[in-house]
Write an enzyme that holds these catalytic residues in place. Structure first.
Site, PDB file in Angstrom:
ATOM      1  CG  HIS A 308      95.241 -11.328-103.628  1.00 11.64           C
ATOM      2  ND1 HIS A 308      96.090 -12.250-104.197  1.00 11.64           N
ATOM      3  CD2 HIS A 308      93.983 -11.701-103.991  1.00 11.64           C
ATOM      4  CE1 HIS A 308      95.376 -13.132-104.869  1.00 11.64           C
ATOM      5  NE2 HIS A 308      94.095 -12.831-104.755  1.00 11.64           N
ATOM      6  CG  ASP A 366      86.600 -11.345-102.640  1.00 13.84           C
ATOM      7  OD1 ASP A 366      85.885 -11.667-103.596  1.00 13.84           O
ATOM      8  OD2 ASP A 366      87.471 -12.084-102.164  1.00 13.84           O
TER       9      ASP A 366
HETATM   10  N1  ACO Z   1      93.931  -5.955 -92.627  1.00 16.09           N
HETATM   11  C1  ACO Z   1      94.928  -5.619 -91.780  1.00 16.09           C
HETATM   12  N2  ACO Z   1      96.169  -6.106 -91.849  1.00 16.09           N
HETATM   13  C2  ACO Z   1      96.426  -6.982 -92.841  1.00 16.09           C
HETATM   14  C3  ACO Z   1      95.429  -7.382 -93.773  1.00 16.09           C
HETATM   15  C4  ACO Z   1      94.144  -6.827 -93.625  1.00 16.09           C
HETATM   16  N3  ACO Z   1      93.167  -7.157 -94.472  1.00 16.09           N
HETATM   17  N4  ACO Z   1      95.963  -8.269 -94.641  1.00 16.09           N
HETATM   18  C5  ACO Z   1      97.237  -8.431 -94.273  1.00 16.09           C
HETATM   19  N5  ACO Z   1      97.532  -7.655 -93.199  1.00 16.09           N
HETATM   20  C6  ACO Z   1      98.831  -7.469 -92.563  1.00 16.09           C
HETATM   21  C7  ACO Z   1      99.208  -8.677 -91.711  1.00 16.09           C
HETATM   22  O1  ACO Z   1      98.773  -8.531 -90.383  1.00 16.09           O
HETATM   23  C8  ACO Z   1     100.721  -8.662 -91.845  1.00 16.09           C
HETATM   24  O2  ACO Z   1     101.206  -7.633 -90.989  1.00 16.09           O
HETATM   25  P1  ACO Z   1     102.652  -7.778 -90.252  1.00 16.09           P
HETATM   26  O3  ACO Z   1     103.640  -7.849 -91.371  1.00 16.09           O
HETATM   27  O4  ACO Z   1     102.754  -6.580 -89.398  1.00 16.09           O
HETATM   28  O5  ACO Z   1     102.557  -9.074 -89.475  1.00 16.09           O
HETATM   29  C9  ACO Z   1     100.959  -8.215 -93.272  1.00 16.09           C
HETATM   30  O6  ACO Z   1      99.809  -7.413 -93.607  1.00 16.09           O
HETATM   31  C10 ACO Z   1     101.112  -9.359 -94.273  1.00 16.09           C
HETATM   32  O7  ACO Z   1      99.968 -10.201 -94.136  1.00 16.09           O
HETATM   33  P2  ACO Z   1      99.963 -11.778 -94.427  1.00 16.09           P
HETATM   34  O8  ACO Z   1      98.921 -12.409 -93.551  1.00 16.09           O
HETATM   35  O9  ACO Z   1     101.347 -12.311 -94.344  1.00 16.09           O
HETATM   36  O10 ACO Z   1      99.497 -11.807 -95.912  1.00 16.09           O
HETATM   37  P3  ACO Z   1      98.987 -13.084 -96.691  1.00 16.09           P
HETATM   38  O11 ACO Z   1      99.481 -12.979 -98.066  1.00 16.09           O
HETATM   39  O12 ACO Z   1      99.296 -14.346 -95.960  1.00 16.09           O
HETATM   40  O13 ACO Z   1      97.389 -12.933 -96.611  1.00 16.09           O
HETATM   41  C11 ACO Z   1      95.171 -12.406 -97.163  1.00 16.09           C
HETATM   42  C12 ACO Z   1      96.629 -12.518 -97.656  1.00 16.09           C
HETATM   43  C13 ACO Z   1      94.717 -13.758 -96.518  1.00 16.09           C
HETATM   44  C14 ACO Z   1      94.245 -12.133 -98.345  1.00 16.09           C
HETATM   45  C15 ACO Z   1      95.080 -11.265 -96.127  1.00 16.09           C
HETATM   46  O14 ACO Z   1      95.491 -10.044 -96.712  1.00 16.09           O
HETATM   47  C16 ACO Z   1      93.691 -11.131 -95.525  1.00 16.09           C
HETATM   48  O15 ACO Z   1      93.371 -11.828 -94.549  1.00 16.09           O
HETATM   49  N6  ACO Z   1      92.817 -10.233 -96.095  1.00 16.09           N
HETATM   50  C17 ACO Z   1      91.475 -10.071 -95.632  1.00 16.09           C
HETATM   51  C18 ACO Z   1      90.575 -11.190 -96.217  1.00 16.09           C
HETATM   52  C19 ACO Z   1      90.298 -11.003 -97.702  1.00 16.09           C
HETATM   53  O16 ACO Z   1      89.959  -9.926 -98.151  1.00 16.09           O
HETATM   54  N7  ACO Z   1      90.419 -12.097 -98.466  1.00 16.09           N
HETATM   55  C20 ACO Z   1      90.141 -12.085 -99.902  1.00 16.09           C
HETATM   56  C21 ACO Z   1      91.375 -12.325-100.702  1.00 16.09           C
HETATM   57  S1  ACO Z   1      91.044 -12.102-102.434  1.00 16.09           S
HETATM   58  C22 ACO Z   1      90.333 -13.539-102.990  1.00 16.09           C
HETATM   59  O17 ACO Z   1      90.450 -14.569-102.353  1.00 16.09           O
HETATM   60  C23 ACO Z   1      89.585 -13.542-104.304  1.00 16.09           C
END
Ligand code: ACO
Length: 432
Positions: A308, A366
């Site tokens: 998140h 979610d």
């Molecule tokens: N699976 C695997 N790796 C992940 C995931 C995931 N779900 N989420 C983040 N990471 C990793 C990234 O690759 C990154 O790794 P790195 O540091 O080695 O490059 C690190 O964790 C940080 O990730 P960011 O993309 O910088 O995190 P950000 O805060 O921008 O993204 C987000 C948050 C979009 C929710 C992301 O975690 C994601 O895509 N999750 C899956 C989709 C999801 O479940 N969305 C619902 C959110 S809740 C809501 O909207 C009510």
């Protein structure tokens, strides 16, 4: 460390430094008041609003590091356990929990605003049957602005209150009708003897041809989902409602704008993606393969329902939803559900994996809500529509808060222009 009362901005061109006041928040980060910067010819650049507080608000508060969410100061866990959606709606709009008389009166008002103008049925008929329920919800909610011409002086508090009640009550009816329309089934009118969640399930699943009794376990689970999704600070859809409403626009049109923003897969559409991922995994034995894909940087796959932007700890809504999910599946005797088994095992493996631990990637709300919706018999195409009807309460509360401010101004962001400098028009025949 004590909170500074001002910060000093220095320039490397000999220009004298300026002091900017620091506004201490009751909770959460302190805010540097940069309003005077534009008088000096400077703007700030912050795409995605990563460091920008766009407004004053006292409605909800998130501490992502600690995993906290409060509505008007009340922890979400307490509200989910002891309150209900109607009471939470009152709290978000009016700022305090209602007395028992106030709650009864508010509930009665909500029940009496559920019907739509009969002509709205004709608006529905203009949509294709296979239209996505969110397309219909956005369109029909916007169309309400053509039906309610009274009480739309948005600078009058009583007028705003009436619009808020109409919106919260009627969006549920529209959402259920958009499902019925999609299924080719007759519309079912609301039953004002039923509570909010119960009524929604009744309008979605009953048929005129036979009696239908809403399962109280299902109604309670849905009510909890609505409580958990009712507000969440200045997210994309809430900020959309505020910006649209800042011009004094019609409230029904503003909420339709918020719904359009919510519809996007980066915002309200993730629970649909979780369910799809669990179906793709198909069997517990394939979980390691998916975990490895999620960790592989050369693969764009992410574990849906994990991580998140704000919560770097367990999303408190996810903790409640996890428990609701367990209770519901137990009560409905669905614990042998293969998708639920996959979800639990995925959660267990990820919780022990260094990749997820070091990046603070916890299951988000979610991850569980999709499974709960599925157990309630709600199809994935309706997930975002239900999120929208819950969030309508937050949207109207935020819209009302903004318009009630004494120094209300239209929202008008500026930009960092990087286009062409001034140039003269060239007639088409002379262009090369
Ligand atoms: N699976 C695997 N790796 C992940 C995931 C995931 N779900 N989420 C983040 N990471 C990793 C990234 O690759 C990154 O790794 P790195 O540091 O080695 O490059 C690190 O964790 C940080 O990730 P960011 O993309 O910088 O995190 P950000 O805060 O921008 O993204 C987000 C948050 C979009 C929710 C992301 O975690 C994601 O895509 N999750 C899956 C989709 C999801 O479940 N969305 C619902 C959110 S809740 C809501 O909207 C009510």
């Amino acid at each position: 460390m004590t909170v500074p009362t001002k910060v000093t901005l220095t320039f490397d061109n000999g220009q004298p430094p300026i002091e900017l006041p620091v506004l201490a928040g009751n909770l959460g980060p302190n805010v540097i008041d940069i309003r005077d910067l534009s008088k000096l010819g400077f703007l700030t650049y912050d795409p995605g609003f990563m460091s920008t507080a766009s407004c004053n608000s006292s409605i909800s508060f998130i501490d992502g590091e600690a995993g906290l969410l409060y509505y008007r100061g009340y922890p979400i866990e307490q509200l989910a356990q002891h309150s209900d959606f109607i009471e939470v709606s009152y709290l978000l709009i009016h700022g305090e929990l209602p007395t028992s008389e106030e709650k009864v009166a508010f509930d009665k008002t909500m029940r009496r605003h559920t019907m739509l103008h009969d002509q709205i049925n004709t608006v529905f008929r203009g949509f294709r049957r296979d239209a996505h329920p969110m397309a219909v919800l956005v369109g029909v909610t916007g169309a309400l602005s053509a039906f309610y011409h009274d009480s739309i002086d948005v600078f009058d508090a009583r007028n705003r209150e009436i619009s808020a009640y109409r919106l919260i009550a009627k969006v549920s009816t529209i959402a259920a009708m958009s499902y019925k329309y999609n299924m080719g089934e007759p519309f079912v009118y609301p039953q004002n003897r039923l509570g909010y969640a119960e009524n929604f399930l009744y309008m979605m699943f009953s048929m005129p041809s036979e009696p239908y009794v809403v399962n109280p376990v299902a109604a309670r689970a849905l009510d909890k989902i609505l409580v958990l999704h009712a507000d969440h600070e200045q997210n994309a859809s809430t900020s959309t409602v505020r910006l649209a409403g800042s011009s004094g626009a019609n409230p029904f049109a503003c909420i339709a704008a918020g719904m359009a923003s919510l519809w996007g897969p980066l915002h309200g559409g993730a629970n649909e993606a979780v369910l799809k991922m669990l179906e793709d995994i198909g069997d517990v034995s394939r979980i390691p393969e998916y975990i490895n894909r999620a960790k592989d940087k050369s693969n764009s796959f992410r574990l849906m329902g994990f991580g998140h932007r704000i919560y770097k700890n367990m999303d408190p809504r996810a903790a409640v939803m996890r428990q609701t999910c367990h209770e519901l599946l137990n009560e409905l005797q669905l614990t042998e559900d293969p998708l639920f088994k996959i979800a639990l095992e995925l959660e267990r493996i990820a919780a022990q994996d260094e990749y997820f631990i070091s990046r603070k990637l916890y299951p988000n709300v979610d991850f569980y809500s999709g499974i709960v919706f599925r157990a309630l018999g709600i199809p994935p195409s309706m997930f975002t529509a239900i999120f929208a009807l819950a969030r309508t309460v937050g949207w109207v509360a935020q819209w009302n808060e903004m318009l009630a401010e004494n120094n209300h101004r239209i929202g008008r962001p500026r930009q960092h222009y990087n286009g062409a400098a001034r140039r003269d028009y060239v007639p088409v025949a002379e262009r090369v």
